[in-house]
Design an enzyme around this catalytic site. Structure first.
Site, PDB file in Angstrom:
ATOM      1  N   SER A 204       0.854  -1.192   0.000  1.00 35.99           N
ATOM      2  CA  SER A 204       0.000   0.000   0.000  1.00 35.99           C
ATOM      3  C   SER A 204       0.885   1.235   0.000  1.00 35.99           C
ATOM      4  O   SER A 204       1.882   1.290   0.738  1.00 35.99           O
ATOM      5  CB  SER A 204      -0.922   0.006   1.226  1.00 35.99           C
ATOM      6  OG  SER A 204      -1.800   1.119   1.184  1.00 35.99           O
ATOM      7  N   GLU A 205       0.512   2.235  -0.811  1.00 35.39           N
ATOM      8  CA  GLU A 205       1.371   3.403  -1.002  1.00 35.39           C
ATOM      9  C   GLU A 205       1.657   4.181   0.277  1.00 35.39           C
ATOM     10  O   GLU A 205       2.646   4.899   0.353  1.00 35.39           O
ATOM     11  CB  GLU A 205       0.743   4.371  -2.018  1.00 35.39           C
ATOM     12  CG  GLU A 205       0.509   3.812  -3.395  1.00 35.39           C
ATOM     13  CD  GLU A 205      -0.935   3.413  -3.600  1.00 35.39           C
ATOM     14  OE1 GLU A 205      -1.595   3.965  -4.485  1.00 35.39           O
ATOM     15  OE2 GLU A 205      -1.405   2.520  -2.853  1.00 35.39           O
ATOM     16  N   ASN A 206       0.784   4.059   1.277  1.00 31.14           N
ATOM     17  CA  ASN A 206       0.996   4.828   2.505  1.00 31.14           C
ATOM     18  C   ASN A 206       1.989   4.159   3.452  1.00 31.14           C
ATOM     19  O   ASN A 206       2.209   4.640   4.557  1.00 31.14           O
ATOM     20  CB  ASN A 206      -0.327   5.080   3.227  1.00 31.14           C
ATOM     21  CG  ASN A 206      -1.008   3.803   3.674  1.00 31.14           C
ATOM     22  OD1 ASN A 206      -1.033   2.810   2.947  1.00 31.14           O
ATOM     23  ND2 ASN A 206      -1.586   3.808   4.865  1.00 31.14           N
ATOM     24  N   GLY A 207       2.607   3.049   3.016  1.00 35.14           N
ATOM     25  CA  GLY A 207       3.704   2.497   3.806  1.00 35.14           C
ATOM     26  C   GLY A 207       3.429   1.169   4.462  1.00 35.14           C
ATOM     27  O   GLY A 207       3.772   0.983   5.637  1.00 35.14           O
ATOM     28  N   SER A 246       7.935   3.996   0.453  1.00 38.18           N
ATOM     29  CA  SER A 246       6.949   3.229  -0.297  1.00 38.18           C
ATOM     30  C   SER A 246       7.017   3.551  -1.787  1.00 38.18           C
ATOM     31  O   SER A 246       7.039   2.648  -2.635  1.00 38.18           O
ATOM     32  CB  SER A 246       5.546   3.522   0.240  1.00 38.18           C
ATOM     33  OG  SER A 246       4.570   2.783  -0.446  1.00 38.18           O
TER      34      SER A 246
END
Length: 377
Positions: A204-207, A246
């Site tokens: 997920s892009e938020n880490g 990320s």
């Protein structure tokens, strides 16, 4: 992703950098809204970007960002300003803490120096100027998403059944040991249909790396959300990190596959999925970064036609582009197309009950038909 890197670079004293993200789109040519007026019109528009070529690929120059103030939320801090974030709450907090003249941090716990282990500190205190302790911090959950235990396909609406057909076919793109990113909506649901015995590491892009299923109602955690702000879980072996880390994974082509939705796709693989002109938009999310990664397979899942029956697969996209010639495969409720470089679309598979003629009548461009095309999903 570009925003995360602009912030990280600013904190590192780097004035500008080059990225493939946004090449060939409105980000390159300028004119995208940066700030809106109260009436919804664009108050400030972005400037065109400088373009350079490295190793046969085109890149845009992006200038870094340094703020006067950074307002940060952390879980713990010690009296020297060392910070610890909890689960997915690192996201943009980490890089932003390093990229401001004055960094002010709200924390849930303020502990004495020495109580935090050096190995658990995410941001060293050299970046922090002020600490505000809030012992009564209330964490809002914007998109409470939980597992619907026992729900059967027969219980869902017909429109959702059509989407489940797409989802199940998309899940066949997974292979054992793959690293993948799934977009919001239909793509994310594909994780529910991963074949038994297959391990897929979802990012997920938020880490987050190692996303699990949506949580049960009694396991919801406000600090554990995906990039779409939905509550999630993490599987054993999963990890948390900042948003700049990320997106470095994404731009560095560490992901094998990304599945995302679309409003339009062209016959050459151009993708439009982030803005409708005249409507206010917060941004394109991570899609531009995901589709610009050189060695990541890009699969689009979408309805073949819009609600009014208009084709969504076109000779040329009419909406602003997310990426140019970036889509490898299109999965719709009617068929599966592969984008063949220099040739256009190749019809690979049909949904059950759908004919080649039906696909032609609902597709606004020419395409080739594979000699072994058949109903497969």
């Amino acid at each position: 992703g570009t925003l995360a890197e602009k912030i990280r670079a600013g904190g590192a004293g780097i004035p500008a950098f080059y990225t493939a993200t946004g090449f060939g789109t409105a980000i390159q040519h300028g004119g995208t809204p940066i700030k809106y007026n109260k009436d919804g019109t664009a108050g400030i528009e972005a400037s065109p970007r400088e373009v350079r070529e490295f190793n046969g690929r085109h890149y845009l120059m992006e200038q870094s960002i340094v703020g006067d103030y950074a307002l940060i939320k952390a879980w713990k801090a010690d009296e020297l300003g060392n910070l610890v974030f909890r689960e997915s709450a690192n996201n943009f907090n980490g890089p932003m803490a390093t990229a401001a003249k004055t960094t002010i941090v709200e924390v849930e716990e303020l502990v004495p120096v020495g109580e935090l282990r050096p190995s658990e500190i995410h941001i060293p205190g050299i970046h922090v100027h002020r600490i505000v302790k809030n012992s009564n911090c209330q964490k809002r959950i914007e998109k409470l998403t939980v597992r619907n235990e026992g729900e059967m396909e027969s219980d869902v609406a017909p429109a959702m059944l059509k989407r489940i057909r797409i989802i199940k076919r998309a899940a066949r793109e997974f292979s054992d040991g793959m690293y993948a990113n799934l977009g919001i909506g239909i793509p994310m649901l594909a994780s529910n249909y991963i074949a038994p015995g297959i391990t897929v590491h979802l990012q997920s892009e938020n880490g987050i790396l190692g996303l699990g299923p949506f949580p049960a109602k009694d396991k919801v955690d406000a600090d554990l959300i995906n990039a779409g702000k939905e509550t999630v879980t993490v599987l054993p072996g999963g990890s948390f990190f900042s948003s700049d880390t990320s997106f470095a994974m994404i731009r560095g082509s560490r992901l094998d596959l990304t599945i995302l939705g679309a409003m339009e796709v062209s016959q050459t693989g151009d993708l439009a999925n982030w803005i409708i002109p005249g409507k206010m938009v917060k941004g394109m999310g991570g899609a531009m970064d995901l589709v610009s990664a050189a060695n990541t397979k890009v699969v689009v899942t979408m309805d073949h036609c819009s609600k009014d029956g208009a084709p969504k697969i076109l000779k040329q996209c009419t909406l602003p582009l997310t990426g140019v010639a970036c889509v490898d495969r299109i999965i719709t409720d009617k068929c599966v197309f592969d984008v063949m470089p220099g040739r256009g679309l190749l019809l690979r598979e049909l949904a059950k009950g759908v004919t080649v003629e039906e696909v032609r009548s609902s597709t606004d461009c020419d395409f080739e038909v594979d000699g072994e095309v058949s109903e497969t999903f």
